[in-house]
Design an enzyme around this catalytic site. Structure first.
Site, PDB file in Angstrom:
ATOM      1  N   LYS A   1       0.836  -1.219   0.000  1.00 41.03           N
ATOM      2  CA  LYS A   1       0.000   0.000   0.000  1.00 41.03           C
ATOM      3  C   LYS A   1       0.863   1.257   0.000  1.00 41.03           C
ATOM      4  O   LYS A   1       0.620   2.175  -0.785  1.00 41.03           O
ATOM      5  CB  LYS A   1      -0.895  -0.029   1.241  1.00 41.03           C
ATOM      6  CG  LYS A   1      -1.441   1.305   1.686  1.00 41.03           C
ATOM      7  CD  LYS A   1      -2.247   1.160   2.969  1.00 41.03           C
ATOM      8  CE  LYS A   1      -2.519   2.465   3.678  1.00 41.03           C
ATOM      9  NZ  LYS A   1      -1.374   3.072   4.355  1.00 41.03           N
ATOM     10  N   ASN A   2       1.863   1.289   0.899  1.00 40.71           N
ATOM     11  CA  ASN A   2       2.622   2.532   1.072  1.00 40.71           C
ATOM     12  C   ASN A   2       3.696   2.744   0.013  1.00 40.71           C
ATOM     13  O   ASN A   2       4.504   3.671   0.116  1.00 40.71           O
ATOM     14  CB  ASN A   2       3.214   2.604   2.483  1.00 40.71           C
ATOM     15  CG  ASN A   2       2.120   2.838   3.508  1.00 40.71           C
ATOM     16  OD1 ASN A   2       0.998   3.217   3.146  1.00 40.71           O
ATOM     17  ND2 ASN A   2       2.423   2.605   4.776  1.00 40.71           N
TER      18      ASN A   2
ATOM     19  N   VAL B   1       7.794   6.459  17.180  1.00 40.77           N
ATOM     20  CA  VAL B   1       7.551   7.150  15.906  1.00 40.77           C
ATOM     21  C   VAL B   1       6.295   8.022  15.982  1.00 40.77           C
ATOM     22  O   VAL B   1       6.315   9.199  15.615  1.00 40.77           O
ATOM     23  CB  VAL B   1       7.452   6.148  14.738  1.00 40.77           C
ATOM     24  CG1 VAL B   1       7.179   6.871  13.428  1.00 40.77           C
ATOM     25  CG2 VAL B   1       8.738   5.336  14.627  1.00 40.77           C
TER      26      VAL B   1
ATOM     27  N   ARG C   1      -2.947  10.908   3.572  1.00 37.12           N
ATOM     28  CA  ARG C   1      -1.602  11.496   3.670  1.00 37.12           C
ATOM     29  C   ARG C   1      -1.064  11.865   2.295  1.00 37.12           C
ATOM     30  O   ARG C   1       0.056  12.374   2.182  1.00 37.12           O
ATOM     31  CB  ARG C   1      -0.626  10.507   4.322  1.00 37.12           C
ATOM     32  CG  ARG C   1      -1.028   9.942   5.648  1.00 37.12           C
ATOM     33  CD  ARG C   1      -1.334  10.969   6.691  1.00 37.12           C
ATOM     34  NE  ARG C   1      -0.231  11.829   7.043  1.00 37.12           N
ATOM     35  CZ  ARG C   1      -0.367  12.889   7.837  1.00 37.12           C
ATOM     36  NH1 ARG C   1      -1.542  13.213   8.329  1.00 37.12           N
ATOM     37  NH2 ARG C   1       0.680  13.648   8.123  1.00 37.12           N
TER      38      ARG C   1
ATOM     39  N   ASP D   1       4.305   0.247  12.238  1.00 39.93           N
ATOM     40  CA  ASP D   1       3.086  -0.471  11.802  1.00 39.93           C
ATOM     41  C   ASP D   1       3.135  -1.965  12.126  1.00 39.93           C
ATOM     42  O   ASP D   1       2.168  -2.680  11.851  1.00 39.93           O
ATOM     43  CB  ASP D   1       2.889  -0.311  10.285  1.00 39.93           C
ATOM     44  CG  ASP D   1       2.876   1.125   9.862  1.00 39.93           C
ATOM     45  OD1 ASP D   1       1.849   1.611   9.407  1.00 39.93           O
ATOM     46  OD2 ASP D   1       3.933   1.785   9.995  1.00 39.93           O
TER      47      ASP D   1
ATOM     48  N   ASP E   1      -4.890   8.291   9.300  1.00 38.52           N
ATOM     49  CA  ASP E   1      -5.175   7.723  10.620  1.00 38.52           C
ATOM     50  C   ASP E   1      -4.810   8.679  11.747  1.00 38.52           C
ATOM     51  O   ASP E   1      -3.799   9.377  11.677  1.00 38.52           O
ATOM     52  CB  ASP E   1      -4.380   6.419  10.781  1.00 38.52           C
ATOM     53  CG  ASP E   1      -4.928   5.336   9.874  1.00 38.52           C
ATOM     54  OD1 ASP E   1      -6.109   5.425   9.492  1.00 38.52           O
ATOM     55  OD2 ASP E   1      -4.170   4.404   9.547  1.00 38.52           O
TER      56      ASP E   1
HETATM   57  N1  EPU Z   1       6.548  14.451  11.359  1.00 35.55           N
HETATM   58  C1  EPU Z   1       6.611  15.764  11.739  1.00 35.55           C
HETATM   59  N2  EPU Z   1       6.513  16.722  10.746  1.00 35.55           N
HETATM   60  C2  EPU Z   1       6.367  16.380   9.448  1.00 35.55           C
HETATM   61  C3  EPU Z   1       6.319  15.037   9.072  1.00 35.55           C
HETATM   62  C4  EPU Z   1       6.410  14.074  10.065  1.00 35.55           C
HETATM   63  O1  EPU Z   1       6.745  16.094  12.918  1.00 35.55           O
HETATM   64  O2  EPU Z   1       6.278  17.288   8.601  1.00 35.55           O
HETATM   65  C5  EPU Z   1       6.617  13.407  12.414  1.00 35.55           C
HETATM   66  C6  EPU Z   1       5.277  12.677  12.570  1.00 35.55           C
HETATM   67  O3  EPU Z   1       4.367  13.399  13.357  1.00 35.55           O
HETATM   68  C7  EPU Z   1       5.718  11.359  13.180  1.00 35.55           C
HETATM   69  C8  EPU Z   1       7.090  11.135  12.537  1.00 35.55           C
HETATM   70  O4  EPU Z   1       7.522  12.389  12.028  1.00 35.55           O
HETATM   71  O5  EPU Z   1       5.869  11.517  14.561  1.00 35.55           O
HETATM   72  C9  EPU Z   1       7.098  10.103  11.427  1.00 35.55           C
HETATM   73  O6  EPU Z   1       6.120  10.448  10.439  1.00 35.55           O
HETATM   74  P1  EPU Z   1       6.311  10.084   8.901  1.00 35.55           P
HETATM   75  O7  EPU Z   1       6.266  11.360   8.126  1.00 35.55           O
HETATM   76  O8  EPU Z   1       7.508   9.207   8.758  1.00 35.55           O
HETATM   77  O9  EPU Z   1       5.018   9.229   8.627  1.00 35.55           O
HETATM   78  P2  EPU Z   1       4.016   9.355   7.398  1.00 35.55           P
HETATM   79  O10 EPU Z   1       4.735   9.599   6.139  1.00 35.55           O
HETATM   80  O11 EPU Z   1       2.904  10.271   7.787  1.00 35.55           O
HETATM   81  C10 EPU Z   1       4.097   6.840   6.711  1.00 35.55           C
HETATM   82  C11 EPU Z   1       3.075   5.750   6.506  1.00 35.55           C
HETATM   83  C12 EPU Z   1       2.578   5.251   7.845  1.00 35.55           C
HETATM   84  C13 EPU Z   1       3.771   4.721   8.636  1.00 35.55           C
HETATM   85  C14 EPU Z   1       4.825   5.821   8.778  1.00 35.55           C
HETATM   86  C15 EPU Z   1       6.086   5.334   9.474  1.00 35.55           C
HETATM   87  C16 EPU Z   1       2.055   6.310   4.408  1.00 35.55           C
HETATM   88  C17 EPU Z   1       0.862   6.792   3.675  1.00 35.55           C
HETATM   89  N3  EPU Z   1       1.969   6.274   5.726  1.00 35.55           N
HETATM   90  O12 EPU Z   1       3.411   7.889   7.396  1.00 35.55           O
HETATM   91  O13 EPU Z   1       1.717   4.164   7.570  1.00 35.55           O
HETATM   92  O14 EPU Z   1       3.341   4.321   9.909  1.00 35.55           O
HETATM   93  O15 EPU Z   1       5.192   6.328   7.482  1.00 35.55           O
HETATM   94  O16 EPU Z   1       6.674   4.320   8.738  1.00 35.55           O
HETATM   95  O17 EPU Z   1       3.047   5.947   3.807  1.00 35.55           O
HETATM   96  C18 EPU Z   1      -0.305   2.956   7.634  1.00 35.55           C
HETATM   97  O18 EPU Z   1       0.016   2.471   6.540  1.00 35.55           O
HETATM   98  O19 EPU Z   1      -1.292   2.527   8.288  1.00 35.55           O
HETATM   99  C19 EPU Z   1       0.486   4.056   8.180  1.00 35.55           C
HETATM  100  C20 EPU Z   1       0.067   4.824   9.182  1.00 35.55           C
END
Ligand code: EPU
Length: 437
Positions: free
Chosen positions: A28-29, A330, A96, A308, A120
């Protein structure tokens, strides 16, 4: 159930070992990001092994809103970005992903209007790193209520250092810098397997990206071509089936398990004493042979223990002997599922004090550490699914529990695993019935 949640529930008769083999869907991601990356191309892109899940429907809606053409046949998607002529994504369902369209839309139209990210509710999830990086690349960014309005005639390469190796922010920079003018150096980037695959896809389109550890050097290219790509297996789904086999004391053969991508999960399996065997590119996991031991998990960015993975693993630890700890470093709010687990008979406490080692949430009062006292026999009850991964943990717990469970909020599972999930589980011997109301 929350007021506006779509109806639908699964009724599960638990307590049966799940046995059989399963084929993983595409990740998915990764699939969702490849779809957005295809908007940068100048020719059609074909994506194979795209999972048939709600998330892909949402992203298809985003692609359509840009004016690009998208066609789906089962697990194959073709995206033709040549007709892309819209920059206003205010009407799309926000997860996202829309924020990642910033680079492609600026490149093709010079503008982008993007909704604030949804997705989420597992923490604050700000997008400050994304916005700072896009600003450094030369975009003019303005927040107007729930929307972001961006403008740029042409983005320019810049030096960007992320405060934390965010998956989304890394992807955003890669997508935006690929067609910017000049060289971008991205430091402290995330290196999750899906991101490295996204980089390979961008390079297949003609991008010039090099990486040393967490530093990416992206040399802007004005024009990209098209590409055909097969989405790698979903490593989060893989771990879900591992947890299912262990928690139900069953035996599952995971075909084409994408073993390299779940390498970081193997120390956990070894510590709890799980019985597994690599058979070529398949993984056989047996939950029926050994008593499992408690352990400590600390989630982290790749190559650490993926955030995850902790929810399905928590179910396994409920069945293991001794006291286990899960330290979530995280996202600050990823233990919402614990309340229902307690109703099922698990003994779990959630606290804010870091253990064993302080993380960036230290002293901030976030309930991000769970202590599980095992083993407990779970019993079925009414469950409210909160998000995709917690939802999978609920499902595994219900299948491991004695008696009947009713799962509400199954749209989370539809978004992450698709309605095909029921069929996969039924083939493994699960008793799972879906009701639409
Ligand atoms: N963060 C910030 N500022 C930002 C971006 C991130 O403070 O501008 C913080 C977040 O709040 C968090 C940390 O950095 O505490 C990590 O966030 P990240 O940006 O890595 O996560 P994401 O890109 O929002 C993706 C996946 C998530 C997965 C995480 C970690 C997608 C669509 N989502 O989220 O997957 O848990 O990386 O690997 O790719 C899921 O598939 O159910 C899911 C939640």
């Amino acid at each position: 159930m929350a007021l506006h949640d779509p109806p639908g529930r699964y009724v599960i008769e638990g307590g049966q070992p799940l046995v059989g083999s399963v084929r993983l869907s595409g990740a998915k991601n990764l699939a969702n990001k490849l779809m957005i990356a295809s908007l940068l191309a100048s020719k059609p892109c074909t994506l194979q092994n795209v999972p048939e899940i709600g998330e892909i429907d949402i992203v298809s809606g985003i692609i359509q809103a840009t004016g690009a053409h998208i066609e789906r046949r089962a697990e194959t998607l073709t995206i033709d970005p040549q007709s892309l002529n819209q920059f206003d994504l205010r009407q799309v369902t926000s997860n996202r992903i829309p924020i990642l369209a910033a680079g492609p839309l600026l490149r093709k139209t010079g503008r982008a209007i993007l909704p604030a990210p949804g997705g989420d509710r597992i923490g604050l999830r700000p997008i400050d790193f994304h916005l700072d990086a896009l600003t450094k690349l030369g975009a003019h960014v303005e927040q107007q209520g729930r929307f972001y309005v961006l403008r740029a005639d042409r983005l320019r390469g810049a030096m960007i250092q992320l405060p934390f190796p965010s998956v989304g922010a890394t992807e955003n920079v890669l997508l935006a810098a690929t067609t910017a003018e000049g060289v971008t150096e991205l430091r402290n980037g995330a290196i999750e397997p899906e991101i490295l695959e996204l980089v390979r896809f961008l390079c297949a389109l003609g991008a010039r990206i090099e990486r040393t550890e967490r530093t990416y050097v992206i040399t802007g290219t004005r024009e990209l071509g098209g590409a055909d790509w097969t989405v790698m297996p979903d490593r989060i789904e893989a771990v879900s089936y591992i947890a299912l086999a262990l928690a139900t004391r069953g035996e599952i053969l995971i075909e084409q398990a994408g073993l390299a991508a779940i390498d970081a999960y193997r120390p956990f399996l070894d510590e709890i004493g799980a019985n597994y065997e690599l058979q070529g590119s398949d993984l056989r996991i047996r939950g029926n042979h050994r008593q499992l031991r408690a352990t400590t998990i600390t989630t982290g960015v790749h190559p650490g223990f993926l955030s995850d993975w902790q929810q399905p693993s928590a179910v396994v630890l409920v069945t293991a002997t001794g006291d286990s700890t899960i330290h979530e470093t995280v996202f600050e709010d990823r233990f919402g599922y614990v309340r229902d687990f307690r109703h099922m008979g698990a003994m779990i406490e959630v606290t804010s004090g870091c253990s064993p080692v302080p993380c960036r949430f230290d002293g901030k009062g976030h309930a991000h550490v769970a202590t599980i006292h095992g083993p407990s026999q779970l019993h079925g009850t009414e469950l409210e699914l909160l998000d995709i991964r917690a939802g999978m943990a609920h499902l595994i717990a219900a299948l491991a529990a004695q008696g009947t469970s009713v799962l509400h909020g199954i749209h989370h599972l539809d978004r992450g695993y698709g309605t095909g999930l029921q069929e996969k589980l039924t083939r493994l011997g699960a008793s799972i019935t879906r009701f639409e109301h």
